[in-house]
Design an enzyme around this catalytic site. Sequence first.
Site, PDB file in Angstrom:
ATOM      1  N   TYR A   7       1.261  -1.358   0.099  1.00  0.00           N
ATOM      2  CA  TYR A   7      -0.175  -0.231  -0.525  1.00  0.00           C
ATOM      3  C   TYR A   7       0.969   1.169   0.195  1.00  0.00           C
ATOM      4  O   TYR A   7       0.477   2.127  -0.558  1.00  0.00           O
ATOM      5  CB  TYR A   7      -0.503   0.085   1.117  1.00  0.00           C
ATOM      6  CG  TYR A   7      -2.078  -1.351   1.365  1.00  0.00           C
ATOM      7  CD1 TYR A   7      -2.357  -2.516   1.439  1.00  0.00           C
ATOM      8  CD2 TYR A   7      -3.621  -0.397   0.217  1.00  0.00           C
ATOM      9  CE1 TYR A   7      -2.727  -3.489   1.457  1.00  0.00           C
ATOM     10  CE2 TYR A   7      -3.891  -1.737   0.147  1.00  0.00           C
ATOM     11  CZ  TYR A   7      -4.207  -2.811   0.053  1.00  0.00           C
ATOM     12  OH  TYR A   7      -5.178  -3.946   0.132  1.00  0.00           O
ATOM     13  N   HIS A  53     -14.708   1.359  -0.767  1.00  0.00           N
ATOM     14  CA  HIS A  53     -13.901   0.185   0.256  1.00  0.00           C
ATOM     15  C   HIS A  53     -12.352   1.131   0.853  1.00  0.00           C
ATOM     16  O   HIS A  53     -11.239   0.340   0.294  1.00  0.00           O
ATOM     17  CB  HIS A  53     -12.954  -0.351  -1.448  1.00  0.00           C
ATOM     18  CG  HIS A  53     -14.214  -1.131  -1.791  1.00  0.00           C
ATOM     19  ND1 HIS A  53     -13.818  -1.700  -3.390  1.00  0.00           N
ATOM     20  CD2 HIS A  53     -14.992  -2.128  -1.510  1.00  0.00           C
ATOM     21  CE1 HIS A  53     -14.646  -3.223  -4.160  1.00  0.00           C
ATOM     22  NE2 HIS A  53     -15.204  -2.628  -2.705  1.00  0.00           N
ATOM     23  N   CYS A  99      -6.833   3.494  13.079  1.00  0.00           N
ATOM     24  CA  CYS A  99      -5.706   2.752  13.986  1.00  0.00           C
ATOM     25  C   CYS A  99      -6.323   1.985  14.706  1.00  0.00           C
ATOM     26  O   CYS A  99      -7.279   1.662  14.796  1.00  0.00           O
ATOM     27  CB  CYS A  99      -5.410   4.127  15.133  1.00  0.00           C
ATOM     28  SG  CYS A  99      -4.428   3.289  16.661  1.00  0.00           S
TER      29      CYS A  99
END
EC number: 2.3.1.286
Length: 236
Positions: A55, A110, A118
């Site tokens: 990512y 999405h 977190c």
Amino acid sequence: MAPPKIVILTGAGISRESGLHTFRDADGIWARHRIEDVATPEAFARDPALVQGFYNARRAQLRDPSLRPNAAHEALAELEARWPADFLLVTQNVDDLHDRAGSKRLVHMHGELAKARCLHCAAVSHAPGDLTAETPCPACGRAGGMRPHVVWFGEMPLEMERIGAALEGCDLFVSIGTSGAVYPAAGFVREVRHRADTLELNLEPSEGSHLFDEARHGPATQLVPAFVREMLAKWG
Ligand code: APR
């Protein structure tokens, strides 16, 4: 006759001409990475550094100064701004090109690459840079728990109530640049087709093309501006 209430669904195909890869085309992301290695909660538990790296690389593309919304993103933002009735843009994409084009009535079902969540306190924060095990949460200050705010396979998409309500009330559903391979998005056309007009704008026939009243095939940067011109000429 009132202007139709519109729901538009977009997928990776709308960002292809901005230079971002799709997932299932021959040069797509899943041709180079295995979903089970980088896009599931189990993958993140097994090898967080590998998943963060996947990512982080995709997020870095969003910072590329040459990356910008294309004519399709811009046409949808113009349609929203000038539309005299309900309008919702639901994107499966985690890039920020619809946001940068000016779309406001927008749902990222999405999640978003440029955000992090977190695991300690569930706060969602803006995270334009790389995420690592050392990244502290801006809300609770703790490190070791910042994950991409992206929906992985096996996780629930976001804002499904808002999407369901918009689908319930729409008169026109338009699907743009998606293969119709992933649910629940792939099922939206089935939900609405008995009472709304349905249109697919895609480079090539998708898995669900036969479910649409009309399917037009070609690049989004040609089909989408033409569609928007048509709609504004008729209703704008
Ligand atoms: N213009 C219009 N459509 C295009 C273009 C283009 N220039 N280029 C490709 N397409 C079409 C392809 O023909 C394909 O049907 O876009 C579609 C992209 O399909 P996918 O790669 O499967 O992407 P998408 O449908 O968005 O995937 C859905 O799957 O991997 C998950 O979470 C991920 O949101 C993603 C979801």
